[in-house]
Every structure is written in structure tokens, then in C-alpha cells.
Design an enzyme around this catalytic site. Structure first.
Site, PDB file in Angstrom:
ATOM      1  N   TYR A  47       0.815  -1.221   0.000  1.00 59.19           N
ATOM      2  CA  TYR A  47       0.000   0.000   0.000  1.00 59.19           C
ATOM      3  C   TYR A  47       0.851   1.276   0.000  1.00 59.19           C
ATOM      4  O   TYR A  47       0.337   2.375  -0.200  1.00 59.19           O
ATOM      5  CB  TYR A  47      -0.929   0.043   1.210  1.00 59.19           C
ATOM      6  CG  TYR A  47      -1.812  -1.151   1.407  1.00 59.19           C
ATOM      7  CD1 TYR A  47      -2.016  -2.093   0.405  1.00 59.19           C
ATOM      8  CD2 TYR A  47      -2.445  -1.362   2.637  1.00 59.19           C
ATOM      9  CE1 TYR A  47      -2.829  -3.195   0.612  1.00 59.19           C
ATOM     10  CE2 TYR A  47      -3.256  -2.460   2.847  1.00 59.19           C
ATOM     11  CZ  TYR A  47      -3.438  -3.380   1.841  1.00 59.19           C
ATOM     12  OH  TYR A  47      -4.238  -4.472   2.067  1.00 59.19           O
ATOM     13  N   HIS A 105       1.376 -11.619   2.739  1.00 56.91           N
ATOM     14  CA  HIS A 105       0.271 -10.942   2.053  1.00 56.91           C
ATOM     15  C   HIS A 105      -0.515 -11.848   1.112  1.00 56.91           C
ATOM     16  O   HIS A 105      -1.668 -11.565   0.786  1.00 56.91           O
ATOM     17  CB  HIS A 105       0.813  -9.739   1.268  1.00 56.91           C
ATOM     18  CG  HIS A 105      -0.215  -8.711   0.955  1.00 56.91           C
ATOM     19  ND1 HIS A 105       0.078  -7.377   0.829  1.00 56.91           N
ATOM     20  CD2 HIS A 105      -1.548  -8.796   0.737  1.00 56.91           C
ATOM     21  CE1 HIS A 105      -1.012  -6.695   0.556  1.00 56.91           C
ATOM     22  NE2 HIS A 105      -2.019  -7.538   0.476  1.00 56.91           N
TER      23      HIS A 105
END
Length: 275
Positions: A47, A105
């Protein structure tokens, strides 16, 4: 927002938090959320906003030890050394000495890479950089390979859990792994592209039209999930948090549950079946 869940490692995690996906300049959103009762921020290296999360926490006036902060290492760093370096960089970005929760992730990369990354996180936990360890986008087979390797089990699996894709989560219950997920709580296209949106593309469904966004977030809480609604708009952040102190009636819960289409109902990136 005082509701919490107890993780399998004994730590507690807020039952609700702010997702900051697609919000690189998220410091203000984090500050507003924490000043209005939120106590969890979910970020990731992908992000590109770990620094912003730290800035927002610092500006909020809420003590660091009272905020549950998550980040994730992406599969492009799935070697032992690569994950260790990523974790250290995440710590430096946050401006804190630890993360409350750190995740792999995705399941992309293969078994050896996944286990190498996971072992690096375990060592990061042993050194005090992480308090709890979890995974994201893992299916039952990926979680089982951790068990088969004799390693400490993940306490969280962050996966898609929209109302149309809730039928594949039994493996998390069996492994005593909490389901956490990011979803957008907005019908605004500019903020409706987060992980596990509220059924993007199906908003003309009469059941969804009948029930508000807050109902959908409350639904996820009552299902035992840990929702992380994403927004950069202060008024929406505040509104999204007004989901405590009341319950959805069983008949309405049944209407929402009936929309489940399992894997066919997935609406976002959902690589849980990779080898």
C-alpha cells in the site's frame, strides 16, 4: 468500539478497524479514525503508506500501545532474508519498535517460499518486532502446510469475506484462525475498489438496496469476522464505526447469508487456490 477478539496466541485484537488500501496519503484518515473510537489500522507494504500510518497515529493523540497496527510482506519478498529485510524496513517506516500483527500478504510463490517467509516472521516475533503472526489469501492447504512443518499456527487469515463469498471459511475455524478482511463501506466508485468491496457490481440486488452499509458491516461482525472498512472521507470513517450496541435481526441475517455463492461470489483479487 470496545469489542475485541482473543487470538489463539493469547493477544487481543479489536473486532473492527480501518483499512488503508489505495490510500497512500492516509495520515489524516488514521488520525480521524483513532480520534473517533477506532483502535486498529490495517496497512501493508504494498500500500506504500506505512510511514503515513505512523504519522496518523502520532497526530491522533492516542498512545501507541492502545493502537493495534497491522502490515504485510508481499510475495515478491518471500525469501527468509527478503522477508526479514522487509520487516525491518516496515518497523523503520512506522516509527515504532513493533507491529501488533504482521502477515504474509498472499499465498503466491510456492510452498518453500511461503514457509521461508513465515519462518522469518516467527524469528521477527522472537526478537520482539512482531507480537502476532498471520497470513492473507491463504486456503486450507496453505494453512495446513504450516501445521505440517511443525510451526506456530497463524492467528489471523485476512481473506475476502463479502456477503456473496462466505462459504469457504470453515478451515479458519478449524485452525482457530480469526478471519479478518478489508472491505469498502462506500458505494462511491472512488473508494469502492478496496479488498472485498461490499459486492461491487451487484448493488442493484433488492436485498442489498434494502439494507444500509452499516447493516452490511454489522452483518460481518455478527458472522464473527473482523471487518476493516476502508475510506479516506472523515464523515464516512465516523459513520462506518457506528455499528456497535445493536444487532441485526435473525430474519435479516438470513437474507444476507442466502446471498452466499462461495468462490463464485468473489469480487476481488482472491488468490487462495494457488499452488
Amino acid at each position: 468500539m470496545v469489542e475485541t477478539v482473543t487470538l489463539s496466541d493469547g493477544h487481543t485484537m479489536p473486532a473492527f478497524g480501518l483499512g488503508v488500501y489505495l490510500n497512500e496519503e492516509c495520515a489524516e484518515a488514521c488520525m480521524v479514525a483513532l480520534q473517533n473510537g477506532y483502535r486498529m489500522i490495517d496497512g501493508a507494504r504494498l500500500y506504500k503508506n506505512e510511514v503515513q500510518v505512523g504519522v496518523g497515529v502520532g497526530k491522533s493523540g492516542v498512545k501507541r500501545e492502545n493502537v493495534f497496527i497491522t502490515s504485510k510482506v508481499f510475495h515478491t519478498d518471500f525469501t527468509y532474508d527478503g522477508t526479514t529485510a522487509a520487516l525491518k524496513d516496515s518497523i523503520a517506516n512506522l516509527g515504532s519498535s513493533y507491529y501488533d500483527l504482521y502477515l504474509t500478504h498472499s499465498a503466491i510463490g510456492g510452498k518453500d517460499a511461503r514457509l521461508a517467509a513465515y519462518r522469518a516472521l516467527l524469528d521477527g516475533k522472537a526478537s520482539g518486532m512482531i507480537r502476532s503472526i498471520g497470513v492473507s489469501n491463504y486456503s486450507a492447504k496453505h494453512i495446513e502446510e504450516i501445521r505440517e512443518a511443525g510451526l506456530e499456527m497463524p492467528v489471523v487469515n485476512q481473506i475476502e469475506a463479502s456477503i456473496t463469498a462466505i462459504g469457504s471459511h470453515n478451515h479458519c475455524e478449524e485452525a482457530k484462525t480469526v478471519i479478518s478482511y478489508i472491505h469498502s463501506a462506500s458505494k462511491n466508485p472512488s473508494s469502492n475498489t478496496a479488498y472485498s468491496p461490499l459486492v461491487r457490481g451487484a448493488l442493484d440486488n433488492p436485498v442489498i438496496q434494502e439494507l444500509s452499509t452499516k447493516i452490511l458491516i454489522r452483518w460481518s461482525l455478527q458472522r464473527g469476522f473482523v471487518p476493516l472498512p476502508k475510506s479516506s472521507q472523515p464523515e464516512r470513517i465516523i459513520s462506518n464505526g457506528q455499528v456497535f450496541g445493536w444487532n441485526i435481526e435473525p430474519t435479516d441475517m438470513a437474507k444476507l447469508d442466502a446471498l452466499d455463492r462461495g468462490k463464485e461470489g468473489a469480487v476481488t483479487w482472491n488468490p487462495v487456490d494457488v499452488d
